[in-house]
Design an enzyme around this catalytic site. Sequence first.
Site, PDB file in Angstrom:
ATOM      1  N   GLY A 147      33.654  40.028 -32.367  1.00  0.00           N
ATOM      2  CA  GLY A 147      34.608  39.007 -32.656  1.00  0.00           C
ATOM      3  C   GLY A 147      33.756  38.044 -33.743  1.00  0.00           C
ATOM      4  O   GLY A 147      33.768  36.961 -32.784  1.00  0.00           O
ATOM      5  N   LEU A 148      33.787  38.055 -34.841  1.00  0.00           N
ATOM      6  CA  LEU A 148      32.970  37.214 -35.654  1.00  0.00           C
ATOM      7  C   LEU A 148      33.734  36.493 -36.606  1.00  0.00           C
ATOM      8  O   LEU A 148      33.605  36.230 -37.585  1.00  0.00           O
ATOM      9  CB  LEU A 148      31.629  37.681 -36.188  1.00  0.00           C
ATOM     10  N   GLY A 149      35.180  36.117 -35.983  1.00  0.00           N
ATOM     11  CA  GLY A 149      35.936  35.284 -36.652  1.00  0.00           C
ATOM     12  C   GLY A 149      35.162  33.752 -36.895  1.00  0.00           C
ATOM     13  O   GLY A 149      34.315  33.454 -36.599  1.00  0.00           O
ATOM     14  N   ASN A 172      41.629  33.316 -25.318  1.00  0.00           N
ATOM     15  CA  ASN A 172      42.729  32.697 -24.699  1.00  0.00           C
ATOM     16  C   ASN A 172      43.479  33.362 -23.815  1.00  0.00           C
ATOM     17  O   ASN A 172      44.748  33.701 -23.939  1.00  0.00           O
ATOM     18  CB  ASN A 172      43.261  31.658 -25.322  1.00  0.00           C
ATOM     19  N   GLY A 191      37.192  24.950 -30.609  1.00  0.00           N
ATOM     20  CA  GLY A 191      37.667  25.400 -31.849  1.00  0.00           C
ATOM     21  C   GLY A 191      36.365  25.435 -32.943  1.00  0.00           C
ATOM     22  O   GLY A 191      35.305  25.539 -32.681  1.00  0.00           O
ATOM     23  N   LYS A 231      41.598  26.971 -18.356  1.00  0.00           N
ATOM     24  CA  LYS A 231      41.948  26.803 -19.633  1.00  0.00           C
ATOM     25  C   LYS A 231      43.450  26.677 -20.213  1.00  0.00           C
ATOM     26  O   LYS A 231      43.734  25.960 -21.036  1.00  0.00           O
ATOM     27  CB  LYS A 231      41.205  27.734 -20.530  1.00  0.00           C
ATOM     28  N   GLU A 251      46.966  19.797 -23.524  1.00  0.00           N
ATOM     29  CA  GLU A 251      46.996  19.459 -24.953  1.00  0.00           C
ATOM     30  C   GLU A 251      48.113  19.389 -25.585  1.00  0.00           C
ATOM     31  O   GLU A 251      48.375  18.615 -26.418  1.00  0.00           O
ATOM     32  CB  GLU A 251      45.964  20.717 -25.568  1.00  0.00           C
ATOM     33  N   TYR A 252      49.338  20.345 -25.448  1.00  0.00           N
ATOM     34  CA  TYR A 252      50.568  20.417 -25.846  1.00  0.00           C
ATOM     35  C   TYR A 252      51.401  19.013 -25.875  1.00  0.00           C
ATOM     36  O   TYR A 252      51.795  18.397 -26.734  1.00  0.00           O
ATOM     37  CB  TYR A 252      51.436  21.440 -25.255  1.00  0.00           C
TER      38      TYR A 252
END
Length: 302
Positions: free
Chosen positions: A7-9, A95, A123, A173, A180-181
């Site tokens: 996964g290289l997003g 996640n 992020g 997490k 965070e929300y």
Amino acid sequence: MNLGMVGLGRMGGNMAERLLQGGHKVVGYAHHADSVQRVVTLGGAGTTSLTDLVRQMAPPRIIWLMVPSGGPVDETITALMPQVAAGDVIIDGGNSYYKDSMARGARLAERGVHFIDVGTSGGIWGLREGYCLMIGGDRAVVQRLTPIFQTLAPAPDRGWGYMGPLGAGHFVKMIHNGIEYGMMQAYAEGFALMQRKTAFDMNLAQIAEIWRHGSVVRSWLLDLTALALAQNPTLEGIAPYVQDSGEGRWTVVESLDLEVAIPVITQSLQERFKSRDANPFGDRLLAALRQQFGGHAVRSAQ
């Protein structure tokens, strides 16, 4: 250490780059050759075949997944199962729901393959700032992988840690993202109130910048608020549509199971739902009810 990055997003690619900078050997996998080329250019190896990725790695292998939660994780693990061997380690750094991670770990354990769940925060800024890593799984395996976590973290002695047995990393997490929300919602509401107070003609970007230094509400999210407002003070072109990626929902469900009140996080999730309805039926019904009992006027829909 030698590991495969599946996964290289943007985030996975940045993690691979940070690992390469830290002296680790990385074999990167992605569907698209362009993503793979980035890792190759930085000195790693790359492939568009999972079979080839496993073949390029000497056992015991360490394979880090950075793919979307849910089906993509299961599909990737299923594809890897015939390729990996006892003693190999699969890390899910996405996640994922912690109960899914527990089930996946049990499934892999039957083959002698270790599974580690790593809640990853940071992020697109992680390459520069480092990643916060919340790690679950077998403690001995986690200790063996310490050099990887120390490289990805902001510093070898901070920003990462062992949370507990399998599932604990993704559980922590999940709660992190629920918090965070709530924090994001509080900032949004406060700045909305100041924006409406037109009599003072306040510069919201300036206020955010001032609050970043010395204020009790300073945080990285406030840093990003200041950056967003500096770049686009009126937020022109941004639709009031807020998506959620699942963790807030899971946090609220957990609160129901454990009977722990989390009203702020719950309401912040509800606000995201509300933002997606351009013509809310409930609000229209409220208007209709006021007309029914009091003869109050209603506005016609445009």
